[in-house]
Design an enzyme around this catalytic site. Sequence first.
Site, mmCIF file in Angstrom:
data_model
loop_
_atom_site.group_PDB
_atom_site.id
_atom_site.type_symbol
_atom_site.label_atom_id
_atom_site.label_comp_id
_atom_site.label_asym_id
_atom_site.label_seq_id
_atom_site.Cartn_x
_atom_site.Cartn_y
_atom_site.Cartn_z
ATOM 1 C CG ASP A 173 -2.059 0.887 1.157
ATOM 2 O OD1 ASP A 173 -1.927 1.953 0.535
ATOM 3 O OD2 ASP A 173 -3.114 0.549 1.702
ATOM 4 C CG ASP A 174 0.007 4.810 0.179
ATOM 5 O OD1 ASP A 174 -0.777 4.651 -0.765
ATOM 6 O OD2 ASP A 174 -0.255 5.465 1.200
ATOM 7 C CB CYS A 205 -5.732 2.735 -1.929
ATOM 8 S SG CYS A 205 -7.080 3.543 -1.060
ATOM 9 C CG ASP A 215 -2.318 0.902 -3.193
ATOM 10 O OD1 ASP A 215 -1.141 1.294 -3.013
ATOM 11 O OD2 ASP A 215 -3.196 1.019 -2.318
ATOM 12 C CG ASN A 216 -1.269 4.670 -4.318
ATOM 13 O OD1 ASN A 216 -2.355 4.231 -3.959
ATOM 14 N ND2 ASN A 216 -0.395 5.176 -3.456
#
Length: 500
Positions: A45-46, A81, A285-286
């Site tokens: 995540d991130d 996300c 996700d990013n």
Amino acid sequence: MRGFSLTLTGLLAATSGAAAASQLQQPLGVSATDSRPNIILTLTDDQDLLMDSINNMPELNHHLREKGTFYRNHFVTTAICCLSRASLLTGRLAHNTNITDVNPPYGEGVSKFNTLYTGKIFNAHTVDNYNTPFINGFNASDFLLDPYTYSYLNATFQRNHDVPVSYEGQYSTDVLVDKSLGFLHDAVHEASPFFLTIAPLAPHSNVQSNGPIDPQSPLKITAPPAAARHQHLFPDAQVPRTLNFNPDELNDSNIEHNDHFYRQRLRALQPNDILDNTYIVYTSDNGYHLSQHRLQAGKECGFEEDIRVPFFIRGPGVAANHTEKAVTTHIDFAPTLFEMAGLPLRSDFDGVPMPLHHVVQGPGEKARHEHVTVEFWGIAIPESGSLDAEIPPTYAVRIHSTDYDLYYSVWCSNEHQLYDLKTDPYELNNLYPDPTGLQTETTILGYPVTQVINRLDALLLVLKSYQGFDAFYYHQKKVSYSRCEYGYLVDDRSHLSGWY
Ligand SMILES: *[C@@H]1O[C@H](CO)[C@@H](O)[C@H](O)[C@H]1NC(C)=O
Ligand SMILES: *[C@@H]1O[C@H](CO)[C@@H](O)[C@H](O)[C@H]1NC(C)=O
Ligand SMILES: *[C@@H]1O[C@H](CO)[C@@H](O)[C@H](O)[C@H]1NC(C)=O
Ligand SMILES: *[C@@H]1O[C@H](CO)[C@@H](O)[C@H](O)[C@H]1NC(C)=O
Ligand SMILES: *[C@@H]1O[C@H](CO)[C@@H](O)[C@H](O)[C@H]1NC(C)=O
């Protein structure tokens, strides 16, 4: 794919390195009659690509980079996300998934996503609504629930149709490790292949919560805490001082705060490790920015920091220790997954399979798309420090090839950005002509910038339509005659349509 399909919010981690390794030496889900592969997706995540996070993950380098293919030019199509996860798992652009925000009305979250999949939870999936209805489509699941999804030290999980369980005081990623190993353990005893998604919270920032998220009151967002055993790591690490890192704009205490944030992100990633004997995919996700472009901690922009993410695949026939340069995107993942599983591609995919089994070289490389559609919808949330300038909904295209390298965006304020990354890799010099007409002398590849912009505008329109080019072309006016004339007068085109 049919068979043992698992979803969980767990992480295979170095904490249990020995246990993990011994698990993996067993053939996973192998049956004499079923040759279909297993697939494990780890979705962080991130996690950034451009701030060196992957170079600070020795296990990742050992198990995936050296034994698999690193997709060096992999982009997300939306840097936030839930939207990005929806695109990753459906192979469709955000504006085609009908999920364009993390909250209603544009992102109904779980209720909209029922028949698809989620690893980590959408923001609207909570301790109050997890069972109305349960997320289906998976044989087994164990989801993080809001409002505790982002609390590293007070996670709440919800397994299958059970009631939520609080893990107060335990490190979220460690809990995920145990859960992942449990799922793997069960999976290896099944005859059918499995698809396991492991979606840890790391290295997302920590969001403290002791009750329902109140949209009216600001969230308390801080750097991710490290597990106790990792707190001493990377004492001297700093956000890389690239050209777009702007110390002039941020004061020393702010910079020190962001460097601390950076170290905490690296520490939070340390428990991650991944296993063997199947297709193993690792991505995020990013991306993330942290002081670049004068921005505080966060994502959601179209800058390189936000849209480039790590992407690794290891598995049968996938080149080892190979760096793939072709442009690939998150919407290409679902088609790739179908190809891995030997399924025919769906007609509603916006993406195309990634080069997987062989190294694309020479002219074949040219045949792959060079563009990435980038969009952002919703409300951007700053994650540390003072409030940033607002990040407006944006629609953009990123084009990357050996000959040119551009980013072009249109904001909902109708402001524009145009960066030529060949000459300006840190995206510091916006080439879009300002209203005073300055910079119109600029050229890109020898063409006046205004002409390039006309083409980019047309390309944006083409890429906006469902399934890209073909649907767009289908809807264009066709050249046709309404009657036969044996000549053409420039001021009378009444017999021809579709002509300008
Ligand atoms: C998983 O769910 C599918 C669809 O309900 C079912 O056909 C399959 O048998 C299940 N697999 C296992 C291993 O339970
Ligand atoms: C898209 O989402 C809106 C808002 O939730 C909903 O009213 C609409 O029915 C959805 N459309 C499709 C095609 O799913
Ligand atoms: C931890 O989460 C539980 C719910 O799962 C909640 O009742 C409790 O108040 C939380 N503790 C803290 C310190 O926020
Ligand atoms: C430094 O910048 C931060 C964030 O803009 C601000 O809150 C803080 O007061 C500043 N500190 C000093 C010493 O100027
Ligand atoms: C991977 O490739 C690099 C060069 O591209 C080489 O230096 C390195 O030794 C290789 N590693 C392995 C484990 O083969």
